[in-house]
Design a protein around this motif. Structure first.
Motif, mmCIF file in Angstrom:
data_model
loop_
_atom_site.group_PDB
_atom_site.id
_atom_site.type_symbol
_atom_site.label_atom_id
_atom_site.label_comp_id
_atom_site.label_asym_id
_atom_site.label_seq_id
_atom_site.Cartn_x
_atom_site.Cartn_y
_atom_site.Cartn_z
ATOM 1 N N VAL A 46 0.844 -1.197 0.000
ATOM 2 C CA VAL A 46 0.000 0.000 0.000
ATOM 3 C C VAL A 46 0.875 1.242 0.000
ATOM 4 O O VAL A 46 0.599 2.229 -0.708
ATOM 5 C CB VAL A 46 -0.946 -0.012 1.219
ATOM 6 N N GLN A 47 1.981 1.190 0.756
ATOM 7 C CA GLN A 47 2.890 2.341 0.803
ATOM 8 C C GLN A 47 3.460 2.646 -0.576
ATOM 9 O O GLN A 47 3.519 3.798 -1.004
ATOM 10 C CB GLN A 47 4.048 2.062 1.763
ATOM 11 N N ILE A 48 3.899 1.574 -1.257
ATOM 12 C CA ILE A 48 4.474 1.758 -2.593
ATOM 13 C C ILE A 48 3.413 2.295 -3.547
ATOM 14 O O ILE A 48 3.651 3.226 -4.323
ATOM 15 C CB ILE A 48 5.071 0.439 -3.114
ATOM 16 N N GLY A 49 2.219 1.693 -3.459
ATOM 17 C CA GLY A 49 1.111 2.151 -4.302
ATOM 18 C C GLY A 49 0.839 3.624 -4.083
ATOM 19 O O GLY A 49 0.676 4.390 -5.050
ATOM 20 N N ALA A 50 0.825 4.038 -2.828
ATOM 21 C CA ALA A 50 0.521 5.439 -2.514
ATOM 22 C C ALA A 50 1.561 6.374 -3.125
ATOM 23 O O ALA A 50 1.247 7.502 -3.512
ATOM 24 C CB ALA A 50 0.444 5.632 -1.005
ATOM 25 N N GLN A 51 2.810 5.890 -3.231
ATOM 26 C CA GLN A 51 3.875 6.720 -3.807
ATOM 27 C C GLN A 51 3.644 6.987 -5.302
ATOM 28 O O GLN A 51 4.151 7.955 -5.856
ATOM 29 C CB GLN A 51 5.243 6.050 -3.635
ATOM 30 N N LEU A 52 2.891 6.076 -5.934
ATOM 31 C CA LEU A 52 2.629 6.245 -7.361
ATOM 32 C C LEU A 52 1.423 7.159 -7.614
ATOM 33 O O LEU A 52 1.142 7.528 -8.744
ATOM 34 C CB LEU A 52 2.373 4.890 -8.013
ATOM 35 N N LEU A 53 0.713 7.480 -6.534
ATOM 36 C CA LEU A 53 -0.516 8.259 -6.684
ATOM 37 C C LEU A 53 -0.296 9.685 -6.205
ATOM 38 O O LEU A 53 0.588 9.947 -5.378
ATOM 39 C CB LEU A 53 -1.641 7.588 -5.888
ATOM 40 N N PRO A 54 -1.096 10.617 -6.739
ATOM 41 C CA PRO A 54 -0.757 12.025 -6.543
ATOM 42 C C PRO A 54 -1.002 12.589 -5.142
ATOM 43 O O PRO A 54 -0.253 13.448 -4.700
ATOM 44 C CB PRO A 54 -1.639 12.747 -7.572
ATOM 45 N N LEU A 55 -2.027 12.110 -4.437
ATOM 46 C CA LEU A 55 -2.415 12.833 -3.219
ATOM 47 C C LEU A 55 -1.346 12.776 -2.131
ATOM 48 O O LEU A 55 -1.080 13.769 -1.452
ATOM 49 C CB LEU A 55 -3.750 12.306 -2.689
ATOM 50 N N SER A 56 -0.719 11.602 -1.974
ATOM 51 C CA SER A 56 0.263 11.473 -0.882
ATOM 52 C C SER A 56 1.421 12.447 -1.079
ATOM 53 O O SER A 56 1.994 12.941 -0.109
ATOM 54 C CB SER A 56 0.767 10.038 -0.783
ATOM 55 N N HIS A 57 1.764 12.738 -2.329
ATOM 56 C CA HIS A 57 2.868 13.677 -2.582
ATOM 57 C C HIS A 57 2.495 15.089 -2.177
ATOM 58 O O HIS A 57 3.329 15.835 -1.652
ATOM 59 C CB HIS A 57 3.265 13.627 -4.056
ATOM 60 N N ALA A 58 1.237 15.451 -2.406
ATOM 61 C CA ALA A 58 0.788 16.772 -1.971
ATOM 62 C C ALA A 58 0.891 16.861 -0.446
ATOM 63 O O ALA A 58 1.384 17.850 0.106
ATOM 64 C CB ALA A 58 -0.646 17.020 -2.440
ATOM 65 N N VAL A 59 0.463 15.798 0.221
ATOM 66 C CA VAL A 59 0.509 15.792 1.687
ATOM 67 C C VAL A 59 1.957 15.907 2.172
ATOM 68 O O VAL A 59 2.245 16.641 3.125
ATOM 69 C CB VAL A 59 -0.153 14.503 2.235
ATOM 70 N N GLU A 60 2.870 15.242 1.480
ATOM 71 C CA GLU A 60 4.290 15.264 1.861
ATOM 72 C C GLU A 60 4.859 16.681 1.847
ATOM 73 O O GLU A 60 5.773 16.996 2.610
ATOM 74 C CB GLU A 60 5.122 14.405 0.886
ATOM 75 N N ILE A 61 4.376 17.516 0.932
ATOM 76 C CA ILE A 61 4.891 18.902 0.885
ATOM 77 C C ILE A 61 4.156 19.794 1.874
ATOM 78 O O ILE A 61 4.752 20.645 2.526
ATOM 79 C CB ILE A 61 4.722 19.535 -0.515
ATOM 80 N N VAL A 62 2.840 19.590 1.941
ATOM 81 C CA VAL A 62 2.021 20.520 2.725
ATOM 82 C C VAL A 62 2.323 20.396 4.217
ATOM 83 O O VAL A 62 2.395 21.401 4.930
ATOM 84 C CB VAL A 62 0.519 20.278 2.426
ATOM 85 N N ARG A 63 2.567 19.186 4.681
ATOM 86 C CA ARG A 63 2.725 18.991 6.133
ATOM 87 C C ARG A 63 3.914 19.757 6.693
ATOM 88 O O ARG A 63 3.731 20.511 7.662
ATOM 89 C CB ARG A 63 2.790 17.494 6.453
ATOM 90 N N PRO A 64 5.110 19.653 6.115
ATOM 91 C CA PRO A 64 6.199 20.480 6.649
ATOM 92 C C PRO A 64 5.938 21.982 6.500
ATOM 93 O O PRO A 64 6.277 22.752 7.399
ATOM 94 C CB PRO A 64 7.428 20.053 5.831
ATOM 95 N N LEU A 65 5.305 22.378 5.383
ATOM 96 C CA LEU A 65 5.036 23.815 5.192
ATOM 97 C C LEU A 65 4.137 24.365 6.298
ATOM 98 O O LEU A 65 4.318 25.486 6.766
ATOM 99 C CB LEU A 65 4.376 24.059 3.825
ATOM 100 N N MET A 66 3.179 23.558 6.728
ATOM 101 C CA MET A 66 2.245 23.991 7.772
ATOM 102 C C MET A 66 2.958 24.160 9.111
ATOM 103 O O MET A 66 2.509 24.914 9.967
ATOM 104 C CB MET A 66 1.119 22.972 7.934
ATOM 105 N N THR A 67 4.047 23.413 9.287
ATOM 106 C CA THR A 67 4.705 23.453 10.587
ATOM 107 C C THR A 67 5.989 24.280 10.522
ATOM 108 O O THR A 67 6.851 24.169 11.384
ATOM 109 C CB THR A 67 5.038 22.027 11.067
ATOM 110 N N GLY A 68 6.118 25.076 9.467
ATOM 111 C CA GLY A 68 7.228 26.014 9.395
ATOM 112 C C GLY A 68 8.539 25.405 8.965
ATOM 113 O O GLY A 68 9.599 25.990 9.191
ATOM 114 N N GLN A 69 8.511 24.228 8.356
ATOM 115 C CA GLN A 69 9.754 23.618 7.893
ATOM 116 C C GLN A 69 9.815 23.635 6.370
ATOM 117 O O GLN A 69 8.795 23.760 5.702
ATOM 118 C CB GLN A 69 9.832 22.163 8.379
ATOM 119 N N ALA A 70 11.042 23.463 5.857
ATOM 120 C CA ALA A 70 11.195 23.348 4.412
ATOM 121 C C ALA A 70 10.877 21.911 4.011
ATOM 122 O O ALA A 70 11.384 20.978 4.620
ATOM 123 C CB ALA A 70 12.619 23.698 4.005
ATOM 124 N N PRO A 71 10.016 21.726 2.999
ATOM 125 C CA PRO A 71 9.689 20.357 2.587
ATOM 126 C C PRO A 71 10.871 19.700 1.874
ATOM 127 O O PRO A 71 11.575 20.378 1.121
ATOM 128 C CB PRO A 71 8.514 20.546 1.649
#
Lengths: 307, 258
Positions: B202-227
């Motif tokens: 499931v983890q590998i599958g999620a890497q091929l799909l678009p939403l998880s990548h958006a989450v990967e960038i947004v989460r650090p940005l929300m907490t003041g870190q560089a993605p």
């Protein structure tokens, strides 16, 4: 292309699968005329109009509209074209005015020049009092007039109208006719389809009747009536009409047709027939001049009986 | 079939502006929903569930959740707009038919609609950002960088939705897309919980799909870190957006021009 030809189609053909819907028709429409495209449902009228406006590419044949090859330059041609579609596609979320402004934006039109044009179009469509009103509250006739006004937003040279008065009451239809005649007076070219032969007879300078994708006839309404039908029609109904027609009526007419319980008699000289009918008070009849509808039915309708 | 690449011109603008004009007329109730729904989610799940969960990946649960919900909302908003609203304009109101009788082409309509779906994603994300900030789940102005990511997410899911719309015979068809695509994505893209706990496949599958990548960038940005590797993470939704843009254009040419 001769300069006064607005539409020039040669061998225009459209296939859906293996089925030809429009099968090699030639069309010439001259500048400033009202050209009618008539035919029964499924004859290929709407498909022909869609090809003319570049909404679907022809399967074969050549087509020029307003001097542009279609479909190659359809978008540029549409800058000078107005379309009144068969089904209303006004924006239901907008007011009358917003509909016009939004449609104008599709042509890249805006600013004071557009404001002036819209004021003129609201006047033309007798909708000045309705400018701020939402579409849902308009009557069928008002919606049609707004659709017509919308089609004129780019001051087009050519207007395509697909059944512009279908579903309207007689008053609303009269008003649309009046407006279309005014547009012809301004020198615009009109192409219209209709199921109302009276409409075609009143408005069209020339018309074409098509069926099964083929052209049956082309000409002015009066010319078609003269060429294709006897000048007098007597419609007869009442008890025993069939038996009377088989024994007495038939020798007196050039051509007869049964439609439901009515017998239509087409004659060059109506007097012998009317004399015979005067001796049969139980038969009801109406004598009239032949019209375009008779031509249409003769050419496209099923003839049940030859005279 | 006309497989040629979409023609890009500024004629998408009147299509987009028409949708904006409709939205502005009807925006009152919509905005209340845009603020109300994330507020309820963040309060109920962020505090309610967060009370049990405690910290997730070193973040208070409400912070973890807020960044996930922004991305999920971008996806859902663009999807709804690209399915139900676009289908209504195409098949029910025949709005596109009117545009095609004017000097606009299918290509202009598709581009205008996709950019509009992404605009709707922005419209849904901004209130969430404000609500999250009010609840203390956002660290600093750097969180505004979330908005371009939301826009790309909207382009991606809006374009994908238009592909489905191009194939749909009725609204009912969209249920399959939600059940088979959107809901699974929603659940396995790290919106509600980190993916570390789920099976490897499931983890590998999620890497091929678009939403998880958006989450990967947004989460650090929300907490003041560089993605980490933002370009790479943006590339995946952009590739989906580009492919779906082309496919939607080809399919709608076939559907509307035949």
């Amino acid at each position: 292309m001769a300069s006064d030809l607005v539409v020039e189609a040669r061998g225009l053909t459209k296939y859906y699968g293996a089925q030809p819907v429009v099968n090699g028709i030639d069309i010439e429409v001259h500048r400033g005329e009202c050209f009618g495209l008539l035919g029964p449902n499924g004859a290929g009228k709407t498909t022909t109009l869609r090809m003319l406006m570049g909404a679907t590419p022809p399967s074969a044949g050549s087509l020029d509209v307003l001097g542009y090859p279609i479909p190659q330059q359809a978008r540029r041609m549409r800058e000078r074209l107005g379309v009144v579609p068969q089904q209303d596609n006004l924006d239901p979320d907008f007011t009358v005015l917003e509909n016009l402004i939004t449609y104008a934006s599709y042509f890249g039109l805006r600013g004071p020049e557009l404001d002036r044009r819209i004021a003129g179009l609201l006047d033309f469509a007798a909708l000045e009092a309705k400018a701020g009103v939402s579409i849902g509250t308009l009557s069928g006739g008002m919606k049609r007039r707004l659709t017509l006004a919308r089609a004129l937003i780019n001051d087009p040279e050519l207007l395509i109208l697909d059944e512009p008065t279908t579903g309207l009451d007689p008053q609303a239809r009269q008003l649309i006719w009046q407006r279309l005649r005014a547009l012809l007076g301004q020198g615009k070219t009109l192409i219209l389809t209709t199921h109302y032969m009276e409409e075609a007879e009143r408005l069209c300078d020339r018309l074409m009747i098509i069926d099964n994708g083929h052209v049956l006839v082309t000409g002015s309404p009066a010319e078609l009536v003269r060429r294709h039908i006897e000048p007098h029609v007597v419609e007869i109904h009442g008890g025993g009409v069939e038996e009377w027609y088989d024994t007495i009526g038939r020798p007196l007419v050039q051509r007869g047709e049964r439609s439901g319980e009515t017998v239509f008699c087409y004659v060059n000289d109506e007097r012998p027939l009317l004399d015979a009918l005067s001796r049969r008070p139980e038969l009801h009849f109406m004598h009239r001049r032949a019209n375009l509808e008779d031509v249409f039915i003769k050419l496209t309708g099923k003839e049940l009986r030859e005279g | 079939m006309n497989f040629s690449l979409p023609v890009i011109s500024v004629r998408w603008l009147p299509v987009w502006r028409r949708n904006l004009r409709v939205w502005r007329k009807l925006s009152g109730p919509a905005l209340i929903g845009n603020f109300g729904e994330p507020l309820l989610y963040l309060l109920a799940l962020g505090y309610g569930l967060g009370g049990f969960v405690g910290e997730v990946k070193g973040l208070p649960y409400i912070v973890f959740l807020a960044s996930g919900i922004i991305c999920a909302s971008a996806m859902n908003t663009a999807t709804f707009e690209g399915l139900y609203s676009a289908y209504t304009r195409m098949a029910v109101q025949n709005t596109w038919g009117g545009m095609l009788a004017a000097p606009l082409d299918i290509d202009d309509i598709v581009l205008g609609e996709i950019i509009w779906t992404a605009t709707k994603s922005l419209i849904s994300a901004i209130p969430i950002l404000i609500v999250a900030a009010a609840l203390g789940a956002v660290h600093g102005w750097g969180a505004l960088w979330v908005l371009p990511v939301v826009f790309v997410t909207g382009l991606c899911f809006g374009a994908m939705a238009l592909v489905i719309t191009a194939l749909a015979k009725s609204y009912d068809f969209f249920i399959y897309y939600f059940t088979l695509v959107i809901t699974p994505l929603f659940l396995v893209s790290g919106v509600f919980f980190p993916l570390e706990g789920v099976p490897q496949a499931v983890q590998i599958g999620a890497q091929l799909l678009p939403l998880s990548h958006a989450v990967e960038i947004v989460r650090p940005l929300m907490t003041g870190q560089a993605p980490p590797a933002p370009a790479l993470h943006l590339l995946v939704p952009l590739l989906y957006a580009g492919a779906a843009y082309w496919l939607a254009t080809v399919l709608l040419r076939r559907r509307l021009m035949s």
